[in-house]
Design a protein around this motif. Structure first.
Motif, PDB file in Angstrom:
ATOM      1  N   UNK A   1      15.568   0.884  13.298  1.00  0.00           N
ATOM      2  CA  UNK A   1      14.992   1.864  12.364  1.00  0.00           C
ATOM      3  C   UNK A   1      15.534   3.248  12.688  1.00  0.00           C
ATOM      4  N   UNK A   2      16.777   3.459  12.386  1.00  0.00           N
ATOM      5  CA  UNK A   2      17.493   4.670  12.801  1.00  0.00           C
ATOM      6  C   UNK A   2      17.036   5.933  12.085  1.00  0.00           C
ATOM      7  N   UNK A   3      16.270   5.808  11.017  1.00  0.00           N
ATOM      8  CA  UNK A   3      15.773   6.984  10.291  1.00  0.00           C
ATOM      9  C   UNK A   3      14.434   7.480  10.830  1.00  0.00           C
TER      10      UNK A   3
ATOM     11  N   UNK B   1      12.929  -4.026   9.585  1.00  0.00           N
ATOM     12  CA  UNK B   1      14.237  -3.343   9.544  1.00  0.00           C
ATOM     13  C   UNK B   1      14.766  -3.176   8.122  1.00  0.00           C
ATOM     14  N   UNK B   2      14.187  -3.863   7.163  1.00  0.00           N
ATOM     15  CA  UNK B   2      14.602  -3.729   5.761  1.00  0.00           C
ATOM     16  C   UNK B   2      14.085  -2.436   5.127  1.00  0.00           C
ATOM     17  N   UNK B   3      13.206  -1.754   5.844  1.00  0.00           N
ATOM     18  CA  UNK B   3      12.693  -0.461   5.370  1.00  0.00           C
ATOM     19  C   UNK B   3      13.649   0.619   5.856  1.00  0.00           C
TER      20      UNK B   3
ATOM     21  N   UNK C   1      14.673  -2.230  -3.886  1.00  0.00           N
ATOM     22  CA  UNK C   1      14.413  -0.836  -4.290  1.00  0.00           C
ATOM     23  C   UNK C   1      13.020  -0.388  -3.841  1.00  0.00           C
ATOM     24  N   UNK C   2      12.030  -1.284  -3.939  1.00  0.00           N
ATOM     25  CA  UNK C   2      10.678  -0.950  -3.480  1.00  0.00           C
ATOM     26  C   UNK C   2      10.686  -0.653  -1.977  1.00  0.00           C
ATOM     27  N   UNK C   3      11.400  -1.476  -1.232  1.00  0.00           N
ATOM     28  CA  UNK C   3      11.450  -1.309   0.228  1.00  0.00           C
ATOM     29  C   UNK C   3      12.127   0.005   0.598  1.00  0.00           C
ATOM     30  N   UNK C   4      13.116   0.389  -0.180  1.00  0.00           N
ATOM     31  CA  UNK C   4      13.843   1.622   0.108  1.00  0.00           C
ATOM     32  C   UNK C   4      13.018   2.875  -0.203  1.00  0.00           C
TER      33      UNK C   4
ATOM     34  N   UNK D   1       0.837  -1.202   0.000  1.00  0.00           N
ATOM     35  CA  UNK D   1       0.000   0.000   0.000  1.00  0.00           C
ATOM     36  C   UNK D   1       0.872   1.253   0.000  1.00  0.00           C
ATOM     37  N   UNK D   2       1.889   1.275   0.848  1.00  0.00           N
ATOM     38  CA  UNK D   2       2.771   2.445   0.953  1.00  0.00           C
ATOM     39  C   UNK D   2       3.595   2.638  -0.321  1.00  0.00           C
ATOM     40  N   UNK D   3       4.026   1.537  -0.926  1.00  0.00           N
ATOM     41  CA  UNK D   3       4.851   1.610  -2.139  1.00  0.00           C
ATOM     42  C   UNK D   3       4.008   1.746  -3.406  1.00  0.00           C
ATOM     43  N   UNK D   4       2.689   1.652  -3.231  1.00  0.00           N
ATOM     44  CA  UNK D   4       1.759   1.700  -4.370  1.00  0.00           C
ATOM     45  C   UNK D   4       2.121   0.650  -5.416  1.00  0.00           C
TER      46      UNK D   4
END
Length: 165
Positions: free
Chosen positions: A128-130, A104-106, A81-84, A69-72
């Motif tokens: 999730x440091x970001x 954590x892969x996001x 790349x989608x996860x990033x 949903x978030x990546x459409x």
């Protein structure tokens, strides 16, 4: 005459030996090439297997649905790349008792909503440091100590919560 025949026989035999050596060298060269080809094929297969593994990075169906949903991206394989690309994720009201594996892969995730779940711990969120915003409201099993530890691990993140213990 006998000497001539003997010389011809020696020349033929020595010549045959050279031919046999060349044949043996050619065979060894062909075997070395086949071995190199086999190594190359194995490397290609390993690379394809790794790509297939990375394509199925997210195994948790709830997490996968939220990421899609978030990546459409409603269909197809999710790639690294989608996860990033995912910066915001909504996992509200999913009855989660633990942090989904793979979250954590996001690596670019800045905003995470885990409101109205049944989380018993926050293990994994420190990776999730970001994160800039995290909503843990209405997760009755979380403790103040757990939240305080998470705040230390993520000092730049605003955390909304209401621990009961």
């Amino acid at each position: 005459m006998k000497q001539i025949l003997l010389m011809i026989a020696v020349v033929v035999l020595v010549g045959c030996g050279a031919a046999e050596e060349k044949a043996a060298e050619a065979k060894a060269s062909a075997e070395a090439k086949a071995a190199a080809d086999a190594v190359f094929i194995a490397e290609v297969k390993a690379a394809k297997a790794k790509a297939a593994y990375e394509a199925k990075l997210i195994k948790d169906p709830i997490l996968e649905k939220a990421i899609r949903k978030a990546a459409k991206k409603p269909t197809g394989e999710l790639t690294k790349a989608d996860l990033e690309k995912v910066t915001k994720l909504d996992l509200e009201k999913n009855k989660l008792t633990e942090i989904p594996k793979g979250l954590e892969k996001l690596t670019q995730l800045t905003d995470l909503n885990l409101k109205y779940n049944q989380l018993t711990n926050v293990k994994g969120l420190e990776k999730l440091t970001q994160l800039k915003y995290l909503d843990l409201t209405d997760n009755a099993y979380l403790t103040t100590a757990q939240i305080d530890q998470l705040k230390k691990a993520l000092p730049k993140c605003k955390i909304d919560t209401d621990p009961k213990k």
